[in-house]
Design a protein around this motif. Structure first.
Motif, PDB file in Angstrom:
ATOM      1  N   PHE B  22       0.822  -1.212   0.000  1.00 16.97           N
ATOM      2  CA  PHE B  22       0.000   0.000   0.000  1.00 16.97           C
ATOM      3  C   PHE B  22       0.854   1.258   0.000  1.00 16.97           C
ATOM      4  O   PHE B  22       0.442   2.300  -0.494  1.00 16.97           O
ATOM      5  N   GLU B  27      -3.179   4.638  -4.461  1.00 15.98           N
ATOM      6  CA  GLU B  27      -4.514   4.218  -4.040  1.00 15.98           C
ATOM      7  C   GLU B  27      -5.345   3.892  -5.289  1.00 15.98           C
ATOM      8  O   GLU B  27      -5.483   4.706  -6.189  1.00 15.98           O
ATOM      9  N   ARG B  28      -5.866   2.657  -5.332  1.00  8.55           N
ATOM     10  CA  ARG B  28      -6.698   2.257  -6.462  1.00  8.55           C
ATOM     11  C   ARG B  28      -8.096   1.974  -5.953  1.00  8.55           C
ATOM     12  O   ARG B  28      -8.338   1.944  -4.763  1.00  8.55           O
ATOM     13  N   THR B  31      -8.112  -1.036  -3.605  1.00  2.10           N
ATOM     14  CA  THR B  31      -7.284  -1.077  -2.398  1.00  2.10           C
ATOM     15  C   THR B  31      -8.052  -1.550  -1.159  1.00  2.10           C
ATOM     16  O   THR B  31      -7.541  -2.379  -0.407  1.00  2.10           O
ATOM     17  N   ASN B  35      -7.076  -4.636   1.189  1.00  3.49           N
ATOM     18  CA  ASN B  35      -6.911  -4.516   2.637  1.00  3.49           C
ATOM     19  C   ASN B  35      -7.649  -5.653   3.339  1.00  3.49           C
ATOM     20  O   ASN B  35      -7.124  -6.282   4.255  1.00  3.49           O
ATOM     21  N   ARG B 109      -4.420   6.146   1.146  1.00  4.54           N
ATOM     22  CA  ARG B 109      -3.265   5.277   0.934  1.00  4.54           C
ATOM     23  C   ARG B 109      -2.477   5.158   2.240  1.00  4.54           C
ATOM     24  O   ARG B 109      -2.119   4.066   2.665  1.00  4.54           O
ATOM     25  N   HIS B 112      -4.462   2.951   4.663  1.00  3.52           N
ATOM     26  CA  HIS B 112      -4.410   1.504   4.462  1.00  3.52           C
ATOM     27  C   HIS B 112      -3.044   0.922   4.816  1.00  3.52           C
ATOM     28  O   HIS B 112      -2.962  -0.145   5.420  1.00  3.52           O
ATOM     29  N   SER B 113      -1.973   1.642   4.448  1.00  3.84           N
ATOM     30  CA  SER B 113      -0.666   1.058   4.751  1.00  3.84           C
ATOM     31  C   SER B 113      -0.421   1.068   6.267  1.00  3.84           C
ATOM     32  O   SER B 113       0.111   0.112   6.823  1.00  3.84           O
TER      33      SER B 113
END
Lengths: 223, 490
Positions: B22, B27-28, B31, B35, B109, B112-113
């Motif tokens: 991520f 960011e798609r 994503t 996750n 992004r 999520h990471s």
């Protein structure tokens, strides 16, 4: 304490220097100089570790000394100076307690620290055991620096100086923690610094200042 | 003994890989699904590992640096499970936040990471055998969530993030000093082992020989350090802010999981110190902190106007109950405390899921602005109501079972504490129920949201809590018993 070898005498002198630097940090209100003092403290710490490594022939301590030099003398001060320039915070505001008062409290803290370290010193078998009290004093003085400051930047330098004290404590009581733990701690400190860098810009963007007086709206009564 | 196993590598590897992926990729649209997939993989690995431990008993990995024993295996599974359901909840929730313009794609992004990194640090903290690595992982867990708390960049969230960072940072520095002292004492006994002198299993084997004065001192620092992260009063100051100002999925994992991990660290330390001191002093200190937290939180509940802060204070209260029970010690109290950790974790995250949807519908976290959930969305309304009833300890939910066990044990072992606990529970009940009732059943004029809420996690959690209240599966009970035995005390 007669018959101290030269290297031990130097080690003790370095420990004393560490404590002196803690007091200097307590009194320093210019943030740039505060960071320089922090770098100097790191240098002394690194030197003491290297000397101890030479004395004990412990390879792991050489790595610790190199790590301290890299992280606390070069990388962190560089990052901090960069942040200071980009955020343009040079002076801390008037501390909550005036300098003389802070110094007096600091002196009391040193006495308390040596009392606290007494049982550990009595049990320690390392050559550097007399420095454990100094390590505790450095930790507590850094803590005092943090609570008497108003600017986020000075609090962070205080926080890092506390980590110096902890590192010195581990070194003088047990010749350092296991390598894997020490690497982990160094990584944490570095990541903390990066997170803070991002974080400071966020605060700055929102408040146009790094004065923590702005950060006092979250009270229980009005939420 | 083995060097590693596939399950274990996946357990720690999946969230780490997720965090890395991520961070590197933009960011798609998929994503959030990725996750969920990473969290699901972690959960599957945790389940497989659990099955292994049931079959083979305790395991150690990577030169004993990591281990799985009855105490941490159920926490690992719980953490992976709640991490998985929170990821499911987070997908529609964060999409609405994106549409409302509260976050940008770039921040998602980061979100999520950091979410995956946070999961990884908690799992490392739970599975590491090395008390030093435990410290490193606990600090990393704080660092990975600071930027999540400040995700919305509002003044209040920045303040909460700063408080969280600096108070937990100072707290955890105390724990590091405690760890140094522990190593100092351990080196005297395990000196020859060098690197292994901080391994919990080794320390546990020789805990009777560790120097009592040093360990006593170490415990004070460790308790203050990790206790700050548990949110024990009077060290709880950062907790309501951090839990209330971040995005709701983060509130759910902070309240439901990180507090558990912190109290896990405290209990691991307590076992060692109690073995060395040969007295119940550590237990007494823990009881004192626990009781103070329960009482203080119960009364502070009355002053809350923000719904997430209300439930954050409720978390302090429940962590106080758990600390008190571990402080009492003994097989029954430990059993009850472990059960309470489980049901609190499940219930509190379910409540935060429901609260998240409720606050999104109302466009505000202030309780006065949230009204009539039952007409807006019956499922959200009932989810919040049932969750509230469960957390308040109404039968037949699991919280009732664990609180009942704790109270009856307290009557036997510490009769003086029972009335205080009962009073605090009563006060908390009145405070929370009085607030939630009009929110669910009151009149409303608000409109429905275009997106259907993700309520599967809410009801899955509540069903599990209900099941634990009525019937604890035998293998789970065995686990709890084995863990309670391991913790000892009393």
């Amino acid at each position: 304490m007669d018959g101290l070898t030269l290297d031990l005498q130097i080690l003790n002198a370095l420990a004393a220097l560490l404590l002196l630097l803690s007091f200097a940090m307590l009194a320093q209100r210019r943030i740039v100089r505060l960071v320089n003092l922090f770098a100097l403290q790191g240098a002394v710490l690194s030197l003491a570790t290297a000397l101890l490594a030479w004395r004990t022939g412990d390879g792991q301590l050489y790595v610790s000394a190199a790590l301290t030099l890299l992280l606390k003398v070069i990388l962190l001060p560089w990052l901090l100076h960069r942040l200071i320039r980009r955020l343009e915070v040079y002076w801390d505001t008037e501390p909550m307690l005036n300098i003389v008062g802070t110094m007096l409290v600091g002196l009391l803290i040193v006495v308390f620290a040596f009392g606290l370290a007494q049982p550990i010193t009595a049990l320690a078998s390392t050559a550097t055991r007399s420095a454990i009290g100094i390590a505790v004093a450095v930790i507590l003085l850094a803590f005092l620096t943090m609570i008497t400051r108003r600017k986020a930047m000075s609090q962070v330098v205080g926080f890092l100086s506390m980590e110096n004290g902890l590192f010195f404590g581990a070194m003088s009581a047990t010749y350092g923690m296991p390598m894997i733990v020490e690497l982990g701690i160094a990584l944490d400190v570095l990541v903390a610094m990066l997170v803070l860098g991002v974080f400071f810009f966020q605060i700055r963007e929102q408040f146009d200042s790094l004065d923590l007086n702005n950060l006092e709206s979250l009270k229980d009564e009005d939420r | 003994m083995r060097t590693a196993s596939v399950e274990f590598i996946v357990l720690l590897g999946a969230p780490l890989l997720g965090a890395l992926a991520f961070t590197l990729l933009r960011e798609r649209s998929w994503t959030p699904q990725a996750n969920i997939a990473f969290s699901g993989l972690t959960f599957a690995a945790a389940c497989a590992l659990t099955a292994r431990v049931i079959g083979e008993g305790s395991l150690t990995f990577a030169n004993e640096q990591f281990f799985i024993d009855p105490f941490n295996v159920f926490l690992v599974t719980l953490t992976a499970f709640v991490g998985f359901t929170t990821a499911i909840f987070s997908r529609p929730y964060m999409r609405v936040e994106l549409e409302h313009g509260r976050v940008s794609a770039r921040r998602l992004r980061l979100y999520h990471s950091m979410y995956q990194l946070f999961m990884a640090t908690m799992l490392v903290a739970l599975t590491t055998n090395n008390m030093g690595l435990l410290w490193v992982a606990m600090e990393a867990a704080t660092l990975s969530t600071v930027l999540l708390v400040t995700l919305y960049r509002t003044p209040a969230s920045l303040e909460a993030g700063w408080k969280y960072f600096i108070l937990c940072g100072v707290g955890i520095a105390q724990a590091l000093f405690g760890t140094i002292l522990l190593y100092f004492a351990a080196e005297k006994v395990l000196g020859a082992e060098g690197v292994n002198a901080l391994l919990w299993t080794h320390l546990d084997a020789v805990k009777g020989e560790l120097e009592p004065t040093v360990l006593g001192l170490a415990f004070v620092f460790l308790l203050v350090g990790y206790g700050t992260k548990v949110g024990l009063a009077p060290l709880h100051n950062w907790l309501p802010d951090a839990h209330a100002e971040g995005p709701t999925p983060i509130s759910a994992v902070l309240s439901g999981l990180l507090l558990n991990v912190a109290i896990y660290a405290v209990v691991r330390c307590k076992v060692l110190v109690e073995g060395s001191l040969q007295t119940d002093l550590p237990g007494r200190i823990l009881m004192g902190f626990g009781l103070l937290s329960v009482v203080l939180a119960a009364f502070l509940l009355w002053r809350q106007r923000d719904i997430k802060r209300l439930f954050a204070y409720s978390s302090i209260e429940h962590m106080g109950i758990v600390a008190f029970a571990f402080g009492m010690g003994g097989p029954v109290a430990n059993f009850a405390a472990l059960l309470h950790m489980t049901v609190h974790s499940l219930t509190k995250s379910a409540i935060f899921f429901a609260v998240g949807h409720a606050a999104q519908k109302a466009g505000s976290q202030l309780m006065d602005d949230i009204r009539g959930l039952i007409t807006l969305s019956p499922t959200v309304g009932w989810g919040l109501m049932l969750g509230t009833l469960a957390i308040l300890g109404l039968p037949p939910f699991g919280v009732f079972a664990s609180e009942f066990l704790i109270l009856t044990t307290a009557m036997k072992q510490q009769p003086w504490a029972t009335p205080i606990l009962l009073l605090a529970l009563g006060v908390a009940f009145a405070a929370i129920f009085g607030r939630v009732q009009p929110m669910v059943f009151g009149e409303t004029t608000a409109k429905r949201l275009p997106h259907p809420p993700a309520l599967l996690p809410v009801f899955t959690h509540l069903a599990l809590v209900l099941m634990l209240g009525v019937f604890i599966p035998p293998y789970l009970a065995d686990w709890y018993r084995a863990a309670a035995q391991l913790i000892g005390g009393g």
